[in-house]
Design a protein around this motif. Structure first.
Motif, PDB file in Angstrom:
ATOM      1  N   LEU A 114      32.675 -22.438  16.979  1.00 15.38           N
ATOM      2  CA  LEU A 114      32.089 -21.451  16.081  1.00 15.38           C
ATOM      3  C   LEU A 114      30.579 -21.554  16.259  1.00 15.38           C
ATOM      4  O   LEU A 114      29.993 -22.604  15.997  1.00 15.38           O
ATOM      5  CB  LEU A 114      32.485 -21.748  14.634  1.00 15.38           C
ATOM      6  CG  LEU A 114      31.879 -20.860  13.547  1.00 15.38           C
ATOM      7  CD1 LEU A 114      32.427 -19.441  13.660  1.00 15.38           C
ATOM      8  CD2 LEU A 114      32.179 -21.427  12.177  1.00 15.38           C
ATOM      9  N   ARG A 154      35.686 -16.717   9.275  1.00 16.21           N
ATOM     10  CA  ARG A 154      35.853 -16.888  10.724  1.00 16.21           C
ATOM     11  C   ARG A 154      36.482 -18.231  11.045  1.00 16.21           C
ATOM     12  O   ARG A 154      37.353 -18.329  11.921  1.00 16.21           O
ATOM     13  CB  ARG A 154      34.504 -16.740  11.428  1.00 16.21           C
ATOM     14  CG  ARG A 154      34.070 -15.290  11.472  1.00 16.21           C
ATOM     15  CD  ARG A 154      32.717 -15.012  12.070  1.00 16.21           C
ATOM     16  NE  ARG A 154      32.251 -15.923  13.088  1.00 16.21           N
ATOM     17  CZ  ARG A 154      30.963 -16.154  13.339  1.00 16.21           C
ATOM     18  NH1 ARG A 154      30.032 -15.542  12.632  1.00 16.21           N
ATOM     19  NH2 ARG A 154      30.608 -16.969  14.291  1.00 16.21           N
ATOM     20  N   LEU A 155      36.061 -19.275  10.321  1.00 16.04           N
ATOM     21  CA  LEU A 155      36.647 -20.599  10.526  1.00 16.04           C
ATOM     22  C   LEU A 155      38.127 -20.582  10.177  1.00 16.04           C
ATOM     23  O   LEU A 155      38.960 -21.088  10.942  1.00 16.04           O
ATOM     24  CB  LEU A 155      35.907 -21.645   9.688  1.00 16.04           C
ATOM     25  CG  LEU A 155      36.408 -23.082   9.827  1.00 16.04           C
ATOM     26  CD1 LEU A 155      36.237 -23.585  11.252  1.00 16.04           C
ATOM     27  CD2 LEU A 155      35.682 -23.979   8.841  1.00 16.04           C
ATOM     28  N   LEU A 206      40.076 -18.964  12.905  1.00 15.52           N
ATOM     29  CA  LEU A 206      40.266 -19.842  14.067  1.00 15.52           C
ATOM     30  C   LEU A 206      41.421 -20.805  13.826  1.00 15.52           C
ATOM     31  O   LEU A 206      42.260 -21.023  14.704  1.00 15.52           O
ATOM     32  CB  LEU A 206      38.983 -20.610  14.382  1.00 15.52           C
ATOM     33  CG  LEU A 206      37.836 -19.772  14.945  1.00 15.52           C
ATOM     34  CD1 LEU A 206      36.551 -20.588  14.997  1.00 15.52           C
ATOM     35  CD2 LEU A 206      38.182 -19.237  16.327  1.00 15.52           C
ATOM     36  N   CYS A 209      31.263 -26.599  15.470  1.00 17.56           N
ATOM     37  CA  CYS A 209      30.266 -25.640  15.002  1.00 17.56           C
ATOM     38  C   CYS A 209      28.967 -25.907  15.763  1.00 17.56           C
ATOM     39  O   CYS A 209      28.340 -26.947  15.583  1.00 17.56           O
ATOM     40  CB  CYS A 209      30.065 -25.793  13.492  1.00 17.56           C
ATOM     41  SG  CYS A 209      28.932 -24.583  12.803  1.00 17.56           S
ATOM     42  N   SER A 230      32.780 -16.904  18.623  1.00 14.74           N
ATOM     43  CA  SER A 230      33.573 -18.100  18.829  1.00 14.74           C
ATOM     44  C   SER A 230      34.163 -18.073  20.228  1.00 14.74           C
ATOM     45  O   SER A 230      34.274 -17.039  20.853  1.00 14.74           O
ATOM     46  CB  SER A 230      34.680 -18.195  17.786  1.00 14.74           C
ATOM     47  OG  SER A 230      35.557 -17.102  17.925  1.00 14.74           O
TER      48      SER A 230
END
Length: 104
Positions: free
Chosen positions: A15, A32-33, A36, A46, A2
């Motif tokens: 991402l 991971r999202l 963030l 994305c 990212s």
């Protein structure tokens, strides 16, 4: 992977989807999202530019990422989706996730 960028309405992050996406990758992508968003990102882009194969695992990942974003009260946009991915998203009712080529 990212990267953070500055957006007009607050921090925006990118991402990057890996070249090959399997169903086992989905929980990690969602984590991971969430990380963030937890780090202050208002919206996340994305990037699907590296994805080698348009299949339902990619669609599942994108659907779950969208759900994760909505649960956080945020948004996720998809860029650099190939025509095969855009077609699959349209067939599954998720076509609004992908921007037309060159719109980013």
């Amino acid at each position: 992977m990212s990267a953070d960028t500055a957006g007009e309405t607050g921090p925006r992050s990118v991402l990057v989807m890996p070249a090959r996406v399997g169903l086992a990758d989905v929980p990690g992508l969602c984590a991971r999202l969430s990380a963030l968003y937890g780090g202050g990102a208002r919206s996340v882009v994305c990037d699907l530019g590296a994805v080698e194969r348009a299949d339902l695992a990619v669609v599942e990942a994108l659907a779950r990422l969208r759900l994760t974003a909505r649960r956080a009260g945020r948004e996720v946009r998809v860029v650099n989706a190939g025509s095969g991915i855009r077609e699959l998203l349209a067939l599954t009712g998720l076509g609004s996730l992908a921007e037309p080529p060159g719109a980013s």
